[in-house]
Design an enzyme around this catalytic site. Structure first.
Site, mmCIF file in Angstrom:
data_model
loop_
_atom_site.group_PDB
_atom_site.id
_atom_site.type_symbol
_atom_site.label_atom_id
_atom_site.label_comp_id
_atom_site.label_asym_id
_atom_site.label_seq_id
_atom_site.Cartn_x
_atom_site.Cartn_y
_atom_site.Cartn_z
ATOM 1 N N GLU A 60 -9.820 5.916 3.032
ATOM 2 C CA GLU A 60 -10.688 4.855 3.540
ATOM 3 C C GLU A 60 -9.794 3.644 3.765
ATOM 4 O OE1 GLU A 60 -10.102 5.236 0.405
ATOM 5 O OE2 GLU A 60 -9.594 3.165 -0.085
ATOM 6 N N LYS B 97 0.810 -1.224 0.000
ATOM 7 C CA LYS B 97 0.000 0.000 0.000
ATOM 8 C C LYS B 97 0.841 1.271 0.000
ATOM 9 C CE LYS B 97 -4.206 -1.824 0.251
ATOM 10 N NZ LYS B 97 -5.174 -1.633 -0.857
ATOM 11 N N SER C 268 1.668 -9.724 -0.837
ATOM 12 C CA SER C 268 1.392 -8.280 -0.791
ATOM 13 C C SER C 268 1.549 -7.659 0.584
ATOM 14 C CB SER C 268 -0.009 -8.012 -1.330
ATOM 15 O OG SER C 268 -0.961 -8.788 -0.626
#
Lengths: 268, 399
Positions: free
Chosen positions: B114, B92, B381
């Site tokens: 969010e 991210k 990830s």
């Protein structure tokens, strides 16, 4: 000419401004929507905006979102909203009905199928909040070809360069949302709105309705002085939410009559 | 048109994507599109982004040959792209750095985000602290409860976390609320969207920022193995880690691209979060894509053990790649993901995120069907520290 166009011409002939209330179909109960629509008309509404419930009403504030949640809990969907409109039309053939909602329920039904069914039910205009003119190619044309007015929004953040483009896609009237933010927000700067409307009218010959932030006779009067139509949503939905059981229709009637007095005071 | 030339100037990937938002946001999205167009062509912006990725995130992230796992799964060799080793523990951060640099360039002092699992919230709070911005993170109340370590992390980093109690109290409701904040504060605020979804230009710019993952693999795989892999596997919620590793591989036609959705209790049960596997196209959150919806076009609640995959939509480019047949999409159930989670812990000493465990679980199915000389590259990830409470709970253990 559409029922919406005729309504604005008749109002203009009498030097009056339009009052456009919003309610969510199916709120507070499935059987109450049609009686509420008639009550809105009796209290002096010129056009009715009927909200189509959606699970994810991104552009709405908490008041209208809760109305949507109540309507969905009552299992009210787009097909029911069309049935309610048809029911309303059995005894009222003059008051325009505009459906207001989000793209996905219409997309799921299919734009052509929806337009046919909406026209047959007696719907006059459609405002899909999340379909801007850029994405409306095809959609607007389908609506127009079935005699439905595609209603579009303008906002304080809309640059002048876009107004013409929005106006070109629109039919019926233009809905200027006078505040930044979601439905149900506070405060209204009518001088700022008046400046913006002057700019909008340079590019657009359709009547302009103003919504967001209108809550009583005084704010309705202030907006009626500068706009062709006064749109009231959250304030009415809030009345529906807080009314004791059985009192809803009367409360709404009382509130809309007050708003009507405000709107008419502007024409005196 | 080549698959890599998308989206078009209005953000369309074939019939998917686009800009489906209320008028109030149109000007802001246009401003973002114009500013991003300038930034991506500005060598100084690109250089700063790359500098931050190297020195702050710790890129390039390694590719690791999971030998014991490969042996246990009994087939192809499994390689892991270690996005879990990035600063903040997931992919991210690649995107939030890019967007924060854009926000700074646009003079916005307040950022909002969010978050589902909390990884994007933490990554946003991190960059807000790093660049001295105010940060507000919207998070579904249910996710706040099941991801409490990440909630505390965000607070430590100076962010305000707002629990969202509307709707299903998960990621989609947090996204609704963030959009509302943005509509209201559009002039002062930059919305750091966490996945390759939302209205144009977000799916494109998030993809571009995440493509560093796949670009590194294109170099690393030949160094390690002498060639590109036979298959690339990544989990898909909104789909940013997947598009980040897939996109640079699109022109490499011999490389299978496999996206793994959350199968929850099983696709047949209806309790899942697999719109590409079992959904239909529709419009939500500003774009058109495959969605989880009922026959009336209402969005239905999703189910997954993994908060980060618990989303009813999917990035529009994945919908396009599915229809074009360039990528395949499958679903992995909660129990399969949990088994793969434990496998990776025990065989490799790596605690993976539950999201990434879905990708590992599909490798477990695929590997035995391939030869020992074939290669599967799994995008790992994120790391799983955030998930240990969830795993303990489903295992009946009280910590």
């Amino acid at each position: 000419m559409s029922r919406i166009g005729q309504t604005f011409i008749a109002l203009k002939a009498h030097n009056r401004k339009a009052l456009i209330p919003f309610i969510t179909a199916g709120d507070p109960g499935k059987g109450l929507t049609v009686p509420l629509m008639h009550a809105l008309v009796e209290a002096g509404s010129d056009i009715i905006e009927l909200g189509v419930p959606f699970s994810d009403p991104m552009a709405d504030g908490p008041v209208i979102q809760r109305a949507s949640e109540r309507a969905l809990a009552n299992k009210v969907g787009l097909k029911d909203v069309l049935a309610m409109t048809a029911e309303f039309r059995k005894t009222n053939t003059t008051t325009p009905v505009v459906l207001m909602g989000y793209a996905n329920p219409v997309e799921r039904m299919g734009y052509e199928t929806f337009a046919l069914a909406a026209k047959a039910a007696g719907v006059d205009g459609v405002l899909t909040v999340d379909i801007p003119p850029e994405e409306s190619a095809g959609v607007s044309d389908v609506f127009k070809s079935h005699g439905l007015d595609p209603i579009f929004l303008l906002s304080p953040t809309t640059p002048e360069s876009r107004v013409e483009q929005v106006a070109a896609a629109a039919g019926g009237f233009i809905y200027y949302v006078s505040l930044k933010g979601v439905t149900g927000s506070a405060n209204l700067d009518t001088e700022e709105v008046a400046r913006k409307l002057a700019m909008v009218r340079k590019h657009c010959s359709l009547p302009v309705g103003v919504g967001f932030g209108i809550r009583d006779a005084a704010t309705a009067e202030a907006v009626a002085r500068i706009a062709d139509a006064v749109v009231v949503g959250s304030r009415i939905v809030n009345e529906i939410e807080t009314a004791p059981e059985g009192e809803c229709t009367n409360r709404v009637k009382h509130l809309v009559a007050e708003l009507r007095r405000g709107v008419d005071a502007a024409s005196k | 048109m080549k698959l890599t030339d998308l989206p078009d100037s209005r953000g369309h990937f074939g019939p998917y994507g686009g800009i489906f938002v209320a008028e109030t946001l149109m000007a802001a999205l246009d401003e973002l599109r114009v500013e991003y167009e300038k930034a991506r062509n500005d060598p100084a912006f690109v250089a700063e982004f790359e500098y931050e990725l190297k020195h702050y995130v710790g890129r390039p992230s390694p590719v690791y040959h999971a030998r014991r796992l490969s042996e246990a799964y009994g087939g192809a060799q499994i390689y892991l792209k270690r996005e879990d080793l990035n600063h903040t523990g997931a992919h991210k951060i690649n995107n939030t750095i890019g967007q924060a640099l854009l926000a700074r360039r646009m003079g916005k002092k307040r950022v909002i985000a969010e978050t589902g699992a909390g990884q994007h919230g933490v990554a946003s709070a991190t960059v807000a602290a790093r660049y001295g911005m105010e940060c507000v993170v919207y998070m579904g109340a249910e996710d706040v409860a099941r991801q409490s370590p990440n909630v505390f992390r965000m607070k430590l980093l100076g962010a305000t976390v707002v629990p969202v109690s509307s709707g299903s109290k998960t990621l989609k409701d947090a996204l609704n609320e963030a959009m509302r904040d943005w509509v209201t504060n559009v002039e002062s605020t930059f919305y750091i969207l966490g996945t390759a979804a939302g209205p144009h230009p977000y799916p494109m710019l998030v993809r571009d920022f995440q493509c560093v993952i796949g670009r590194e693999c294109l170099v690393q795989m030949p160094e390690l193995t002498g060639r590109q892999p036979d298959a690339v596997i990544a989990c898909v919620g909104g789909g940013s880690n997947a598009i980040g590793i897939f996109h640079p591989y699109i022109p490499h036609e011999n490389v299978r691209l496999i996206g793994v959705e959350a199968g929850g209790s099983g696709v047949a049960s209806g309790k899942h979060a697999a719109p590409l596997t079992a959904g239909t196209p529709g419009v939500l959150h500003g774009f058109r894509s495959y969605l989880m919806q009922d026959e009336n076009g209402q969005i239905i609640e999703t189910h997954s053990v993994s908060a980060g995959l618990d989303y009813p939509g999917v990035g529009p480019e994945h919908s396009y790649l599915k229809d074009a047949g360039r990528a395949e999409y499958v679903a992995i159930n909660d129990d399969e993901a949990l088994a793969a989670f434990h496998d990776l812990c025990r065989y490799e000493g790596i605690i993976p995120a539950l999201e990434s465990s879905h990708a590992v679980a599909h490798a477990k199915k695929l590997a035995p069907t391939l030869g020992k000389d074939q290669i599967i590259l799994v995008n790992l990830s994120g790391r799983g520290d955030k998930d240990i409470n969830t795993v303990a709970k489903v295992s009946g253990i009280t910590l």
